[in-house]
Design an enzyme around this catalytic site. Structure first.
Site, PDB file in Angstrom:
ATOM      1  N   GLY A  97      40.771  49.682  38.204  1.00  0.00           N
ATOM      2  CA  GLY A  97      39.898  50.240  37.173  1.00  0.00           C
ATOM      3  C   GLY A  97      40.498  50.164  35.786  1.00  0.00           C
ATOM      4  O   GLY A  97      39.856  50.534  34.804  1.00  0.00           O
ATOM      5  N   GLY A 128      45.493  55.423  39.810  1.00  0.00           N
ATOM      6  CA  GLY A 128      45.675  56.183  38.579  1.00  0.00           C
ATOM      7  C   GLY A 128      45.846  55.341  37.330  1.00  0.00           C
ATOM      8  O   GLY A 128      45.678  54.122  37.330  1.00  0.00           O
ATOM      9  N   ASN A 130      41.048  45.342  43.338  1.00  0.00           N
ATOM     10  CA  ASN A 130      40.759  46.773  43.337  1.00  0.00           C
ATOM     11  C   ASN A 130      41.502  47.409  42.170  1.00  0.00           C
ATOM     12  O   ASN A 130      42.650  47.815  42.305  1.00  0.00           O
ATOM     13  CB  ASN A 130      41.183  47.431  44.652  1.00  0.00           C
ATOM     14  CG  ASN A 130      41.082  48.940  44.570  1.00  0.00           C
ATOM     15  OD1 ASN A 130      40.268  49.476  43.823  1.00  0.00           O
ATOM     16  ND2 ASN A 130      41.922  49.633  45.305  1.00  0.00           N
ATOM     17  N   GLU A 190      47.667  39.706  49.278  1.00  0.00           N
ATOM     18  CA  GLU A 190      47.864  39.990  50.712  1.00  0.00           C
ATOM     19  C   GLU A 190      46.545  39.970  51.469  1.00  0.00           C
ATOM     20  O   GLU A 190      46.531  39.969  52.703  1.00  0.00           O
ATOM     21  CB  GLU A 190      48.564  41.336  50.896  1.00  0.00           C
ATOM     22  CG  GLU A 190      47.677  42.560  50.936  1.00  0.00           C
ATOM     23  CD  GLU A 190      47.084  42.933  49.583  1.00  0.00           C
ATOM     24  OE1 GLU A 190      46.197  43.804  49.531  1.00  0.00           O
ATOM     25  OE2 GLU A 190      47.526  42.371  48.564  1.00  0.00           O
ATOM     26  N   CYS A 216      48.819  44.363  41.132  1.00  0.00           N
ATOM     27  CA  CYS A 216      47.880  45.424  40.766  1.00  0.00           C
ATOM     28  C   CYS A 216      48.526  46.443  39.814  1.00  0.00           C
ATOM     29  O   CYS A 216      48.844  46.098  38.686  1.00  0.00           O
ATOM     30  CB  CYS A 216      47.326  46.081  42.030  1.00  0.00           C
ATOM     31  SG  CYS A 216      45.819  47.035  41.748  1.00  0.00           S
ATOM     32  N   GLY A 268      48.805  50.530  43.403  1.00  0.00           N
ATOM     33  CA  GLY A 268      48.739  51.985  43.393  1.00  0.00           C
ATOM     34  C   GLY A 268      47.575  52.480  42.564  1.00  0.00           C
ATOM     35  O   GLY A 268      46.889  51.701  41.903  1.00  0.00           O
ATOM     36  N   HIS A 308      44.953  41.046  44.673  1.00  0.00           N
ATOM     37  CA  HIS A 308      45.700  41.366  45.898  1.00  0.00           C
ATOM     38  C   HIS A 308      45.880  40.120  46.759  1.00  0.00           C
ATOM     39  O   HIS A 308      45.023  39.802  47.586  1.00  0.00           O
ATOM     40  CB  HIS A 308      44.968  42.454  46.697  1.00  0.00           C
ATOM     41  CG  HIS A 308      45.132  43.822  46.148  1.00  0.00           C
ATOM     42  ND1 HIS A 308      45.912  44.786  46.751  1.00  0.00           N
ATOM     43  CD2 HIS A 308      44.642  44.390  45.028  1.00  0.00           C
ATOM     44  CE1 HIS A 308      45.885  45.905  46.024  1.00  0.00           C
ATOM     45  NE2 HIS A 308      45.118  45.679  44.978  1.00  0.00           N
TER      46      HIS A 308
END
Length: 379
Positions: free
Chosen positions: A314, A243, A312, A356, A270, A241, A354
């Site tokens: 931050g 934020g 992915n 997947e 993640c 997800g 990730h």
């Protein structure tokens, strides 16, 4: 020289002009770069990219077009995209739309003709900048206003975006991974019951859970421990997800702590990895420019094996803050940052990357099978 029809304005006043593709208008976001050579549609529809404009370092983007089968969510979540070359006409039998048509239909802005190498170097040097991206077919741009909008963007620190991208209500999932020549399959028969918490879950993660033999029920990000346990699960999955994990943790951490008390197997990916770490007592920090790509080497500290992974994120888990009883299992070979944890005495584990692989390599699918195996006694 043709008149530029798109402009990317950085908060420091740096400007990049190019050719606008997709929707017209302006968007304001954080700018990141992704090094993957494939999977631009999957990347744009990955809910983890909420609040971000994606720069693709690979110059040829759009050459296989777009197809509904490759969407990782109902609509693109990334605010916009930046590419080197104008997308060519697609050459792929699965293509239903060109990239520009797809972006326009989905209301997302793109800019082509940008020196993405220079832009990527700037991101690496100064961290992920705040930007305003504008597309006007007439080439009329109020530069001062674009820079002002970029500077006024609040950024992702302290921002809970999971609530914006999660599902509105619970649902069942039984679709399995795509395989030639039949396409997507369907899981059937008895299987361990998994509750997947949707902080912005990618469809292919749910497919991998089903493919590994899990009976999946998806709950919204704000689900409480009582909501989860009412499903009588054999295991709990924490999804990816967008934020700031600390912001999402205000409601996610109490839920995870409640589930931990029941001794259930837990698997996180993640943001789910970061949520689990917070629930176990660790801390998370914002990275300079994050990890975004499909070629990130990760070392399994317990086996010595190196996996090439898709990433992915931050934010990262501060490995120095891991409490006793929580082991670091994986690290990035790019910068040594944490990429995995597990509890020493229970089947509770998570990874930053990730597995997947959508897009990306499939080195890490074994993690879904490990989660499935952890639920075997309850199967």
């Amino acid at each position: 020289m043709p008149t530029p029809t798109a402009c990317l304005a950085l908060a420091d006043g740096t400007l990049f002009y190019g050719h606008g593709i997709g929707a017209t208008g302006t968007c304001v976001a954080e700018l990141c770069f992704n090094t993957a050579m494939t999977g631009y549609q999957e990347i744009m529809t990955d809910p983890s990219y909420a609040g971000q404009v994606v720069t693709f370092t690979f110059p040829h983007v759009g050459n296989v077009g777009c197809t509904p089968e490759d969407d990782e969510s109902a609509d693109p979540v990334a605010a916009g995209l930046v590419v080197k070359w104008d997308p060519t006409l697609p050459s792929n039998w699965r293509s239903a739309q060109t990239l520009s048509e797809w972006l326009a239909a989905k209301g997302r802005i793109g800019i082509a003709g940008v020196d993405t190498r220079r832009l990527t170097r700037a991101i690496r040097a100064q961290g992920a900048p705040h930007v305003a991206l504008a597309h006007d077919p007439n080439g009329n741009f109020d530069i001062e206003d674009l820079v002002r909008q970029a500077r006024s963007f609040q950024g992702l620190v302290g921002l809970d975006l999971a609530k914006d991208v999660t599902c509105a209500q619970s649902y069942r999932w039984d679709e399995t991974r795509w395989a030639w020549p039949d396409g997507f399959g369907k899981r059937e028969g008895a299987a361990p019951k998994v509750v997947a918490i949707d902080y912005g879950a990618k469809r292919n993660i749910l497919r991998c859970l089903a493919d590994a033999g899990c009976d999946v029920t998806v709950l919204p990000a704000t689900a409480t421990a009582e909501d989860v346990l009412a499903q009588n699960p054999d295991g709990v999955f924490l999804s990816n997800g967008p934020g700031d994990p600390a912001a999402t943790g205000t409601y996610a951490v109490p839920m995870i702590k409640g589930v931990l008390e029941k001794n259930l197997p837990i698997f996180g990916i993640c943001l789910g990895h970061q949520m689990l770490a917070l629930a176990l007592g660790a801390k998370t920090v914002k990275m300079n420019h994050g990890h975004h790509g499909a070629n990130h080497p990760v070392k399994d500290l317990e086996t010595g094996k190196v996996e090439i992974t898709s990433m992915n994120h931050g934010f990262t888990v501060d490995s120095q803050s891991l409490p006793a009883g929580v082991l670091e299992t994986h690290v990035s070979l790019f910068d040594g940052s944490n990429c995995g944890i597990r509890m020493a005495d229970r089947p509770v584990f998570s990874v930053q990357y990730h597995p997947e692989a959508s897009p990306g390599p499939q080195d890490s699918f074994y993690l879904f099978e490990r989660f499935r195996a952890a639920m075997e006694p309850a199967a």
